[in-house]
Design a protein around this motif. Structure first.
Motif, PDB file in Angstrom:
ATOM      1  N   SER A  63       0.833  -1.204   0.000  1.00  0.00           N
ATOM      2  CA  SER A  63       0.000   0.000   0.000  1.00  0.00           C
ATOM      3  C   SER A  63       0.872   1.260   0.000  1.00  0.00           C
ATOM      4  CB  SER A  63      -0.891   0.008   1.241  1.00  0.00           C
ATOM      5  OG  SER A  63      -1.443   1.291   1.447  1.00  0.00           O
ATOM      6  N   GLY A  64       0.676   2.087  -1.016  1.00  0.00           N
ATOM      7  CA  GLY A  64       1.425   3.343  -1.093  1.00  0.00           C
ATOM      8  C   GLY A  64       1.033   4.321   0.000  1.00  0.00           C
ATOM      9  N   HIS A  65      -0.272   4.362   0.332  1.00  0.00           N
ATOM     10  CA  HIS A  65      -0.728   5.260   1.398  1.00  0.00           C
ATOM     11  C   HIS A  65      -0.101   4.865   2.738  1.00  0.00           C
ATOM     12  CE1 HIS A  65      -3.907   6.279  -1.524  1.00  0.00           C
ATOM     13  NE2 HIS A  65      -3.951   7.431  -0.870  1.00  0.00           N
ATOM     14  N   ALA A  66      -0.093   3.570   3.039  1.00  0.00           N
ATOM     15  CA  ALA A  66       0.502   3.107   4.297  1.00  0.00           C
ATOM     16  C   ALA A  66       2.006   3.358   4.298  1.00  0.00           C
ATOM     17  CB  ALA A  66       0.214   1.626   4.519  1.00  0.00           C
ATOM     18  N   THR A  67       2.640   3.127   3.158  1.00  0.00           N
ATOM     19  CA  THR A  67       4.083   3.372   3.058  1.00  0.00           C
ATOM     20  C   THR A  67       4.406   4.820   3.367  1.00  0.00           C
ATOM     21  OG1 THR A  67       4.297   1.643   1.372  1.00  0.00           O
ATOM     22  CG2 THR A  67       6.098   3.226   1.542  1.00  0.00           C
ATOM     23  N   GLN A  68       3.682   5.722   2.738  1.00  0.00           N
ATOM     24  CA  GLN A  68       3.953   7.146   2.947  1.00  0.00           C
ATOM     25  C   GLN A  68       3.635   7.575   4.375  1.00  0.00           C
ATOM     26  OE1 GLN A  68       2.586   9.745  -0.067  1.00  0.00           O
ATOM     27  NE2 GLN A  68       3.726  11.443   0.779  1.00  0.00           N
ATOM     28  N   ALA A  69       2.520   7.120   4.906  1.00  0.00           N
ATOM     29  CA  ALA A  69       2.145   7.493   6.274  1.00  0.00           C
ATOM     30  C   ALA A  69       3.206   7.036   7.273  1.00  0.00           C
ATOM     31  CB  ALA A  69       0.787   6.897   6.628  1.00  0.00           C
ATOM     32  N   ALA A  93      -0.582   7.187  11.480  1.00  0.00           N
ATOM     33  CA  ALA A  93      -0.187   6.318  10.366  1.00  0.00           C
ATOM     34  C   ALA A  93      -0.993   5.016  10.385  1.00  0.00           C
ATOM     35  CB  ALA A  93       1.307   6.019  10.433  1.00  0.00           C
ATOM     36  N   THR A  94      -1.206   4.472  11.569  1.00  0.00           N
ATOM     37  CA  THR A  94      -1.995   3.246  11.702  1.00  0.00           C
ATOM     38  C   THR A  94      -3.435   3.479  11.264  1.00  0.00           C
ATOM     39  OG1 THR A  94      -0.566   2.466  13.480  1.00  0.00           O
ATOM     40  CG2 THR A  94      -2.767   1.464  13.332  1.00  0.00           C
ATOM     41  N   MET A  95      -3.990   4.641  11.602  1.00  0.00           N
ATOM     42  CA  MET A  95      -5.357   4.968  11.175  1.00  0.00           C
ATOM     43  C   MET A  95      -5.437   5.042   9.650  1.00  0.00           C
ATOM     44  SD  MET A  95      -6.440   7.698  14.165  1.00  0.00           S
ATOM     45  CE  MET A  95      -7.472   8.599  13.066  1.00  0.00           C
ATOM     46  N   THR A  96      -4.416   5.592   9.024  1.00  0.00           N
ATOM     47  CA  THR A  96      -4.377   5.656   7.565  1.00  0.00           C
ATOM     48  C   THR A  96      -4.368   4.253   6.975  1.00  0.00           C
ATOM     49  OG1 THR A  96      -3.173   7.752   7.604  1.00  0.00           O
ATOM     50  CG2 THR A  96      -3.014   6.447   5.580  1.00  0.00           C
ATOM     51  N   ALA A  97      -3.512   3.391   7.498  1.00  0.00           N
ATOM     52  CA  ALA A  97      -3.423   2.014   7.003  1.00  0.00           C
ATOM     53  C   ALA A  97      -4.740   1.271   7.220  1.00  0.00           C
ATOM     54  CB  ALA A  97      -2.274   1.285   7.696  1.00  0.00           C
ATOM     55  N   ARG A 100      -7.459   2.095   4.724  1.00  0.00           N
ATOM     56  CA  ARG A 100      -7.272   1.502   3.397  1.00  0.00           C
ATOM     57  C   ARG A 100      -7.859   0.091   3.340  1.00  0.00           C
ATOM     58  NH1 ARG A 100      -7.228   4.838  -0.092  1.00  0.00           N
ATOM     59  NH2 ARG A 100      -6.066   3.545  -1.528  1.00  0.00           N
ATOM     60  N   VAL A 101      -7.742  -0.641   4.444  1.00  0.00           N
ATOM     61  CA  VAL A 101      -8.331  -1.982   4.516  1.00  0.00           C
ATOM     62  C   VAL A 101      -9.841  -1.871   4.642  1.00  0.00           C
ATOM     63  CG1 VAL A 101      -8.446  -4.129   5.850  1.00  0.00           C
ATOM     64  CG2 VAL A 101      -6.233  -3.003   5.486  1.00  0.00           C
ATOM     65  N   GLN A 102     -10.308  -0.983   5.514  1.00  0.00           N
ATOM     66  CA  GLN A 102     -11.749  -0.812   5.732  1.00  0.00           C
ATOM     67  C   GLN A 102     -12.482  -0.377   4.471  1.00  0.00           C
ATOM     68  OE1 GLN A 102     -12.123  -2.665   8.566  1.00  0.00           O
ATOM     69  NE2 GLN A 102     -13.917  -1.381   8.640  1.00  0.00           N
ATOM     70  N   ARG A 103     -11.840   0.407   3.644  1.00  0.00           N
ATOM     71  CA  ARG A 103     -12.473   0.880   2.405  1.00  0.00           C
ATOM     72  C   ARG A 103     -12.360  -0.130   1.266  1.00  0.00           C
ATOM     73  NH1 ARG A 103     -10.990   7.310   2.222  1.00  0.00           N
ATOM     74  NH2 ARG A 103     -12.111   7.822   4.125  1.00  0.00           N
ATOM     75  N   GLY A 104     -11.730  -1.267   1.542  1.00  0.00           N
ATOM     76  CA  GLY A 104     -11.608  -2.304   0.532  1.00  0.00           C
ATOM     77  C   GLY A 104     -10.566  -2.027  -0.534  1.00  0.00           C
ATOM     78  N   LYS A 105      -9.661  -1.114  -0.267  1.00  0.00           N
ATOM     79  CA  LYS A 105      -8.620  -0.770  -1.244  1.00  0.00           C
ATOM     80  C   LYS A 105      -7.407  -1.684  -1.150  1.00  0.00           C
ATOM     81  CE  LYS A 105     -10.910   2.784  -2.730  1.00  0.00           C
ATOM     82  NZ  LYS A 105     -11.548   2.740  -4.046  1.00  0.00           N
ATOM     83  N   VAL A 111      -1.020  -3.362   3.663  1.00  0.00           N
ATOM     84  CA  VAL A 111      -0.712  -2.235   4.540  1.00  0.00           C
ATOM     85  C   VAL A 111       0.399  -2.580   5.529  1.00  0.00           C
ATOM     86  CG1 VAL A 111      -2.969  -1.151   4.260  1.00  0.00           C
ATOM     87  CG2 VAL A 111      -2.593  -2.671   6.191  1.00  0.00           C
ATOM     88  N   VAL A 112       0.503  -3.839   5.932  1.00  0.00           N
ATOM     89  CA  VAL A 112       1.605  -4.243   6.818  1.00  0.00           C
ATOM     90  C   VAL A 112       2.933  -4.102   6.077  1.00  0.00           C
ATOM     91  CG1 VAL A 112       2.659  -6.204   8.025  1.00  0.00           C
ATOM     92  CG2 VAL A 112       0.218  -5.739   8.302  1.00  0.00           C
ATOM     93  N   ALA A 113       2.961  -4.534   4.826  1.00  0.00           N
ATOM     94  CA  ALA A 113       4.184  -4.389   4.026  1.00  0.00           C
ATOM     95  C   ALA A 113       4.512  -2.914   3.822  1.00  0.00           C
ATOM     96  CB  ALA A 113       4.030  -5.098   2.684  1.00  0.00           C
TER      97      ALA A 113
END
Length: 165
Positions: A63-69, A93-97, A100-105, A111-113
């Motif tokens: 996940s790019g969003h999780a990576t950046q956060a 950052a955890t809320m961002t990750a 992404r899972v909750q929205r099905g993205k 997000v762990v990676a």
């Protein structure tokens, strides 16, 4: 951070901004897209399952969003010793990750990676730049170590990589 550092004449805050930009560019602009392209994992919205991989096509893992956060959060957390700063940075950052899972993205492993990549890059950028700013010798390639180990067995084939610097 940069604006606050400029107004308050706080070089540490300015450095956090610069380190955050560098970490974001490295993690999200270079590392994550390459891995995502090579792995080619489909997004959950494609409804093909967590094990649907099409190298050079899918772009879910990592996940790019999780990576950046986590790249930015780890720069902030590594730069400040206060517990509340670390908890706030990593909490956001955890809320961002999680979102992404909750929205099905993304799948949870995406997000762990992303979190692992962002954290590794952010912490490394701060450590590297801290050495440069303190006047220590410039970190050399010999200060880094890349270890590649083949992974075979149980129908699984691949390479495990560890980068230390």
């Amino acid at each position: 951070f940069y604006l606050a550092g400029a107004i308050g004449k706080d070089s540490k805050a300015k450095n956090v901004c610069l380190d955050g930009l560098v970490a974001s560019l490295l993690a999200t602009g270079m590392i994550t897209p390459v891995i995502g392209t090579l792995v080619g994992r489909e997004r959950p919205t494609e409804e093909q399952g967590a094990y649907s991989f099409h190298p050079f096509e899918g772009r879910s893992f990592p996940s790019g969003h999780a990576t950046q956060a986590f790249a930015v959060a780890s720069v902030i957390a590594t730069s400040y010793d206060k517990f509340w700063v670390k908890a706030t940075a990593y909490g956001l950052a955890t809320m961002t990750a999680y979102s992404r899972v909750q929205r099905g993205k993304h799948f949870p492993t995406d997000v762990v990676a992303g979190a692992a990549i962002g954290t590794l890059v952010g912490r490394s950028v701060v450590r590297f730049n801290r050495k440069l700013r303190s006047g220590e010798k410039e970190p050399e390639a010999s200060d880094s170590r890349l270890t590649l180990v083949p992974v075979l067995g149980g129908g699984t084939y691949g390479v495990s990589a560890t980068l230390e610097f």
